[in-house]
Design a protein around this motif. Structure first.
Motif, PDB file in Angstrom:
ATOM      1  N   ASP A   1       0.764  -1.312   0.092  1.00 15.84           N
ATOM      2  CA  ASP A   1      -0.016  -0.120  -0.043  1.00 15.84           C
ATOM      3  C   ASP A   1       0.813   1.196   0.040  1.00 15.84           C
ATOM      4  OD1 ASP A   1      -2.117  -1.560   0.171  1.00 15.84           O
ATOM      5  OD2 ASP A   1      -2.575  -1.647   2.163  1.00 15.84           O
TER       6      ASP A   1
ATOM      7  N   ASN B   1       2.577   1.375  -3.429  1.00 17.92           N
ATOM      8  CA  ASN B   1       1.614   1.893  -4.487  1.00 17.92           C
ATOM      9  C   ASN B   1       1.074   3.249  -4.443  1.00 17.92           C
ATOM     10  OD1 ASN B   1       1.646  -0.721  -6.080  1.00 17.92           O
ATOM     11  ND2 ASN B   1       0.151  -1.419  -4.477  1.00 17.92           N
ATOM     12  N   GLU B   2       1.014   3.886  -3.297  1.00 14.55           N
ATOM     13  CA  GLU B   2       0.551   5.290  -3.090  1.00 14.55           C
ATOM     14  C   GLU B   2       1.497   6.009  -3.891  1.00 14.55           C
ATOM     15  OE1 GLU B   2       0.247   8.134   0.642  1.00 14.55           O
ATOM     16  OE2 GLU B   2      -0.770   6.144   0.948  1.00 14.55           O
TER      17      GLU B   2
ATOM     18  N   ILE C   1       3.739   5.463  -6.014  1.00 13.74           N
ATOM     19  CA  ILE C   1       3.653   5.425  -7.391  1.00 13.74           C
ATOM     20  C   ILE C   1       2.624   6.182  -8.166  1.00 13.74           C
ATOM     21  CG2 ILE C   1       3.323   3.691  -9.486  1.00 13.74           C
ATOM     22  CD1 ILE C   1       4.696   1.234  -7.634  1.00 13.74           C
ATOM     23  N   GLU C   2       1.630   6.026  -7.303  1.00 11.27           N
ATOM     24  CA  GLU C   2       0.494   6.882  -7.995  1.00 11.27           C
ATOM     25  C   GLU C   2       0.720   8.229  -8.028  1.00 11.27           C
ATOM     26  OE1 GLU C   2      -2.304   5.900  -9.418  1.00 11.27           O
ATOM     27  OE2 GLU C   2      -1.900   3.868  -9.357  1.00 11.27           O
ATOM     28  N   LYS C   3       1.247   8.900  -7.013  1.00 10.33           N
ATOM     29  CA  LYS C   3       1.693  10.214  -6.727  1.00 10.33           C
ATOM     30  C   LYS C   3       2.823  10.574  -7.798  1.00 10.33           C
ATOM     31  CE  LYS C   3       1.212  10.838  -1.915  1.00 10.33           C
ATOM     32  NZ  LYS C   3       1.533  11.359  -0.581  1.00 10.33           N
ATOM     33  N   HIS C   4       3.666   9.585  -8.310  1.00 13.45           N
ATOM     34  CA  HIS C   4       4.593   9.928  -9.412  1.00 13.45           C
ATOM     35  C   HIS C   4       3.817   9.961 -10.650  1.00 13.45           C
ATOM     36  CE1 HIS C   4       8.014   9.352  -6.603  1.00 13.45           C
ATOM     37  NE2 HIS C   4       8.870   9.351  -7.568  1.00 13.45           N
ATOM     38  N   LEU C   5       2.865   9.183 -10.989  1.00 15.62           N
ATOM     39  CA  LEU C   5       2.154   9.087 -12.229  1.00 15.62           C
ATOM     40  C   LEU C   5       1.268  10.326 -12.441  1.00 15.62           C
ATOM     41  CD1 LEU C   5       0.818   5.378 -12.038  1.00 15.62           C
ATOM     42  CD2 LEU C   5       2.343   6.460 -13.679  1.00 15.62           C
ATOM     43  N   GLU C   6       0.738  10.983 -11.203  1.00 10.82           N
ATOM     44  CA  GLU C   6      -0.042  12.125 -11.297  1.00 10.82           C
ATOM     45  C   GLU C   6       0.573  13.295 -11.683  1.00 10.82           C
ATOM     46  OE1 GLU C   6      -2.009  12.488  -7.420  1.00 10.82           O
ATOM     47  OE2 GLU C   6      -3.118  10.734  -7.778  1.00 10.82           O
TER      48      GLU C   6
ATOM     49  N   VAL D   1       8.405   4.632 -15.369  1.00  9.55           N
ATOM     50  CA  VAL D   1       7.334   5.087 -15.751  1.00  9.55           C
ATOM     51  C   VAL D   1       7.274   5.578 -17.371  1.00  9.55           C
ATOM     52  CG1 VAL D   1       5.260   6.807 -15.825  1.00  9.55           C
ATOM     53  CG2 VAL D   1       6.020   5.683 -13.702  1.00  9.55           C
TER      54      VAL D   1
ATOM     55  N   LYS E   1       2.675  -1.350 -13.507  1.00  6.24           N
ATOM     56  CA  LYS E   1       2.802  -0.767 -12.194  1.00  6.24           C
ATOM     57  C   LYS E   1       3.096  -1.956 -11.158  1.00  6.24           C
ATOM     58  CE  LYS E   1      -1.337   1.434 -12.232  1.00  6.24           C
ATOM     59  NZ  LYS E   1      -2.442   2.068 -11.707  1.00  6.24           N
ATOM     60  N   GLU E   2       2.446  -3.203 -11.410  1.00 13.10           N
ATOM     61  CA  GLU E   2       2.471  -4.234 -10.303  1.00 13.10           C
ATOM     62  C   GLU E   2       4.123  -4.680 -10.330  1.00 13.10           C
ATOM     63  OE1 GLU E   2      -1.401  -3.631 -11.531  1.00 13.10           O
ATOM     64  OE2 GLU E   2       0.469  -4.129 -12.973  1.00 13.10           O
TER      65      GLU E   2
END
Length: 332
Positions: A77, A80-81, A83-88, A103, A119-120
């Protein structure tokens, strides 16, 4: 002292992966580091489950599988959090860390079935980097602290070398490495004596091999016994003694015998050897430069009391030290 060391080493991986570091008191980062430590201990002490997966269905949680699953979910968790911030905030013109680089490659690839840039997979690589890059280095630094505390003569010699070649006004850097021969020899002896990877990870030949009359079939899994090499009296003479001078030549240069294989050997040796050696030098040299490491007041430390935990790494049992600032003589 394992927790602050793990956090410090973990923050090195954080800079590489996330492009930043975390506070030593960050509750989520502490949970992640604790989870990684728990998983590292589980990986070896509960390895029976790896060979007999059916044991995971045994009622209760005798093998700690449910507990480690919870720990791993916390880690996933957290990763992944981030990673999502980097994607944004991703900007292909500003690649600042490993996630950004991954990415960027992920966006270049087609979304076909053969695409491994997902992402996984990214999350799995990050967890591997933290597990392999934090537990091993922090365990070695902890062993180094033990030997510094129990061998004040060796510690004094390291400090005098640092003071003569670096001084005390700035931290040691990688440019100082060639001049700090005895410091490097000390680190090599810590790696040999502590031998945190008593056995290497599984290897397998890509074709049938004959070695000294023994047939090793293609694909046969082999577990190399590194300890048999690092503690061989025929190689080291007195392997039971902690003696950094064994790595210093008569000319005063660093000597590295071919049998010195704490990171194993060959083209399939430890992928992170150069990175780990860099970290060990910077952490340990700075530690000795800034602090005098001693046993607790009125107590002694003995190898028989701290040796013996064999998990993902061969770690010392918990022990206490005094770290006295060389600048202010304050105790930490």
């Amino acid at each position: 002292m394992m927790q602050p060391i793990q956090t410090g080493v973990g923050n090195v991986i954080s800079h590489l992966v996330f492009g930043g570091h975390f506070s030593y008191n960050d509750p989520r980062f502490k949970l992640m580091m604790h989870g990684l430590e728990s998983f590292a201990q589980f990986a070896s002490t509960r390895s029976l489950v790896s060979f007999l997966p059916i044991l995971r269905f045994v009622p209760g949680d005798f093998f700690g599988i449910k507990n480690i699953a919870k720990q791993m979910q916390v880690i996933k968790d957290f990763v992944n959090e981030l990673i999502e911030k980097h994607l944004e905030k991703f900007d292909e013109g500003n690649i600042a860390d490993f996630i950004d680089a991954f990415v960027l490659e992920m966006k270049k690839q087609n979304n076909g079935e053969t695409n491994i840039f997902t992402k996984e997979y990214l999350a799995a690589i990050i967890i591997d980097l933290f597990l392999a890059g934090t537990e091993t280095v922090s365990t070695t630094i902890t062993w180094a602290s033990f030997y510094l505390a129990t061998r004040p003569d060796i510690q004094s010699r390291i400090f005098e070398e640092i003071k003569a070649n670096v001084g005390t006004e700035r931290l040691p850097s990688l440019q100082d490495k060639q001049r700090l021969v005895y410091t490097e020899a000390f680190i090599m002896e810590v790696l040999r004596m502590s031998n945190i990877a008593i056995v290497s990870i599984l290897h397998a030949p890509v074709s049938d091999v004959w070695i000294r009359g023994f047939h090793i079939p293609k694909g046969m899994q082999i577990l190399p016994d590194i300890n048999s090499v690092l503690s061989d009296p025929a190689v080291w003479g007195d392997p039971e003694n902690f003696r950094p001078d064994r790595f210093v030549s008569e000319e005063g240069t660093l000597s590295k015998p071919v049998e010195f294989i704490p990171f194993f050997t060959g083209i399939r040796n430890c992928l992170g050897e150069s990175f780990a050696r860099m970290e060990l030098f910077l952490f340990i040299s700075a530690l000795v430069q800034r602090f005098k490491i001693m046993p607790p007041e009125g107590q002694t430390l003995d190898i028989k009391d701290v040796d013996g935990i064999f998990g993902f790494t061969h770690a010392p049992k918990p022990f206490y030290i005094r770290a006295i600032s060389r600048h202010s003589e304050e105790m930490i």
